[in-house]
Design a protein around this motif. Structure first.
Motif, PDB file in Angstrom:
ATOM      1  N   LEU A 177      -2.958   0.498   1.456  1.00  0.00           N
ATOM      2  CA  LEU A 177      -2.113   1.304   2.337  1.00  0.00           C
ATOM      3  C   LEU A 177      -1.629   2.584   1.627  1.00  0.00           C
ATOM      4  O   LEU A 177      -1.546   3.655   2.244  1.00  0.00           O
ATOM      5  CB  LEU A 177      -0.909   0.481   2.817  1.00  0.00           C
ATOM      6  N   ALA A 178      -1.342   2.476   0.334  1.00  0.00           N
ATOM      7  CA  ALA A 178      -0.890   3.658  -0.402  1.00  0.00           C
ATOM      8  C   ALA A 178      -1.991   4.716  -0.464  1.00  0.00           C
ATOM      9  O   ALA A 178      -1.715   5.924  -0.315  1.00  0.00           O
ATOM     10  CB  ALA A 178      -0.453   3.264  -1.809  1.00  0.00           C
ATOM     11  N   ALA A 179      -3.240   4.281  -0.651  1.00  0.00           N
ATOM     12  CA  ALA A 179      -4.362   5.230  -0.681  1.00  0.00           C
ATOM     13  C   ALA A 179      -4.546   5.899   0.681  1.00  0.00           C
ATOM     14  O   ALA A 179      -4.815   7.109   0.772  1.00  0.00           O
ATOM     15  CB  ALA A 179      -5.632   4.492  -1.102  1.00  0.00           C
ATOM     16  N   ARG A 180      -4.392   5.129   1.730  1.00  0.00           N
ATOM     17  CA  ARG A 180      -4.528   5.693   3.065  1.00  0.00           C
ATOM     18  C   ARG A 180      -3.431   6.721   3.334  1.00  0.00           C
ATOM     19  O   ARG A 180      -3.667   7.812   3.876  1.00  0.00           O
ATOM     20  CB  ARG A 180      -4.453   4.580   4.108  1.00  0.00           C
ATOM     21  N   ASP A 190      -4.137   9.947   1.503  1.00  0.00           N
ATOM     22  CA  ASP A 190      -5.116  10.789   2.203  1.00  0.00           C
ATOM     23  C   ASP A 190      -4.467  11.534   3.374  1.00  0.00           C
ATOM     24  O   ASP A 190      -4.780  12.716   3.624  1.00  0.00           O
ATOM     25  CB  ASP A 190      -6.272   9.918   2.700  1.00  0.00           C
ATOM     26  N   ASP A 191      -3.568  10.861   4.090  1.00  0.00           N
ATOM     27  CA  ASP A 191      -2.875  11.502   5.210  1.00  0.00           C
ATOM     28  C   ASP A 191      -2.009  12.674   4.720  1.00  0.00           C
ATOM     29  O   ASP A 191      -1.993  13.742   5.333  1.00  0.00           O
ATOM     30  CB  ASP A 191      -1.994  10.484   5.940  1.00  0.00           C
ATOM     31  N   ASP A 208       7.371  14.859   9.271  1.00  0.00           N
ATOM     32  CA  ASP A 208       5.965  14.839   9.678  1.00  0.00           C
ATOM     33  C   ASP A 208       5.446  13.426   9.932  1.00  0.00           C
ATOM     34  O   ASP A 208       4.621  13.213  10.824  1.00  0.00           O
ATOM     35  CB  ASP A 208       5.104  15.500   8.588  1.00  0.00           C
ATOM     36  N   PHE A 209       5.924  12.461   9.144  1.00  0.00           N
ATOM     37  CA  PHE A 209       5.326  11.120   9.192  1.00  0.00           C
ATOM     38  C   PHE A 209       6.291  10.030   9.663  1.00  0.00           C
ATOM     39  O   PHE A 209       5.959   8.840   9.576  1.00  0.00           O
ATOM     40  CB  PHE A 209       4.778  10.759   7.802  1.00  0.00           C
ATOM     41  N   GLY A 210       7.430  10.414  10.222  1.00  0.00           N
ATOM     42  CA  GLY A 210       8.340   9.436  10.810  1.00  0.00           C
ATOM     43  C   GLY A 210       8.897   8.446   9.809  1.00  0.00           C
ATOM     44  O   GLY A 210       8.983   7.248  10.112  1.00  0.00           O
ATOM     45  N   TYR A 223       4.294   1.653   8.225  1.00  0.00           N
ATOM     46  CA  TYR A 223       3.740   3.018   8.114  1.00  0.00           C
ATOM     47  C   TYR A 223       2.744   3.261   9.246  1.00  0.00           C
ATOM     48  O   TYR A 223       1.843   2.471   9.477  1.00  0.00           O
ATOM     49  CB  TYR A 223       3.064   3.195   6.753  1.00  0.00           C
ATOM     50  N   ARG A 224       2.895   4.408   9.942  1.00  0.00           N
ATOM     51  CA  ARG A 224       2.048   4.706  11.092  1.00  0.00           C
ATOM     52  C   ARG A 224       1.244   5.997  10.919  1.00  0.00           C
ATOM     53  O   ARG A 224       0.464   6.334  11.789  1.00  0.00           O
ATOM     54  CB  ARG A 224       2.911   4.822  12.361  1.00  0.00           C
ATOM     55  N   GLY A 225       1.420   6.699   9.845  1.00  0.00           N
ATOM     56  CA  GLY A 225       0.646   7.932   9.648  1.00  0.00           C
ATOM     57  C   GLY A 225       1.340   9.158  10.235  1.00  0.00           C
ATOM     58  O   GLY A 225       2.518   9.139  10.584  1.00  0.00           O
TER      59      GLY A 225
END
Length: 214
Positions: free
Chosen positions: A130-133, A136-137, A179-181, A206-208
């Motif tokens: 999840l941290a890598a994702r 990237d975001d 930006d990411f809530g 986390y939702r991005g």
């Protein structure tokens, strides 16, 4: 017998002639006197004519000047304005206006400019990678991601961006959270001495990237 009858005929004729000449001379004198007086009256200038002459030498008087028109000045824009007219009032600062927004929409420009601040992303969820994702975001949104790792030291209840008070990290953390809530908080004791930058600990919620303007 009167005096004329006692004279001879030639003498009587001469006397009559003299009388006639005297009468004619008298008539001529009267006529001359009358005509001479009238000539003087005609030659003398009338007072009204002399007074009405506005220029020396008896020229025609000039017209009275008209009222002066207001002086005009030409400002830089080219539109003439009447001298003495008050300048247009300039608008004052707008009170209570909305802050300037940055290129990412809805975020103030100073927060958008804080994307140079390093961001360190730690996974505190049960979701592998999840941290890598999230990293990237963040990079896709223009953020400077400096580190990606796990955070195994306790349970963080919700995805949060942490900052060091009094530094640019606070501005960056608030912009990133918008930006990411995410939630925004100062660094807690367990991460106070960590490397400089915004520390984002992601959890299962986390939702991005959030939709702009939502």
């Amino acid at each position: 017998m009167n005096f004329l009858q006692s004279l001879s005929r030639p003498m009587r004729l001469a006397g009559v002639a003299l009388i006639g000449i005297a009468v004619i001379a008298g008539v001529i004198g009267v006529v001359t006197a009358v005509s001479g007086g009238g000539s003087e009256q005609t030659a003398a200038p009338s007072p009204s004519s002399s007074a009405s002459s506005g220029t020396p030498g008896g020229g025609s008087p000039t017209e009275s000047p008209s009222a002066p028109s207001p002086t005009t000045t030409t400002p830089a824009s080219g539109a003439p304005s009447t001298t003495g007219a008050p300048p247009p009032a300039s608008p004052g600062p707008q009170q209570g206006g909305a802050p300037t927004t940055g290129p990412d929409g809805g975020v103030p420009a100073d927060q958008a400019a804080a994307k140079w601040v390093p961001v360190r992303v730690y996974n505190n969820s049960t979701v592998k990678g999840l941290a890598a994702r999230a990293s990237d975001d963040f990079r896709a949104d223009g953020w400077n991601v400096a580190e990606t790792a796990n955070y195994p030291y306790g349970v963080i209840p919700t995805t949060t961006a942490y900052y060091t008070p009094g530094t640019d990290e606070e501005t960056a953390a608030r912009a990133l959270a918008a930006d990411f809530g995410m939630k925004v908080e100062p660094r807690f004791e367990g991460i106070q001495n960590s490397s400089a930058g915004v520390i984002v600990i992601v959890t299962n919620d986390y939702r991005g990237l959030q939709s702009k303007g939502s």
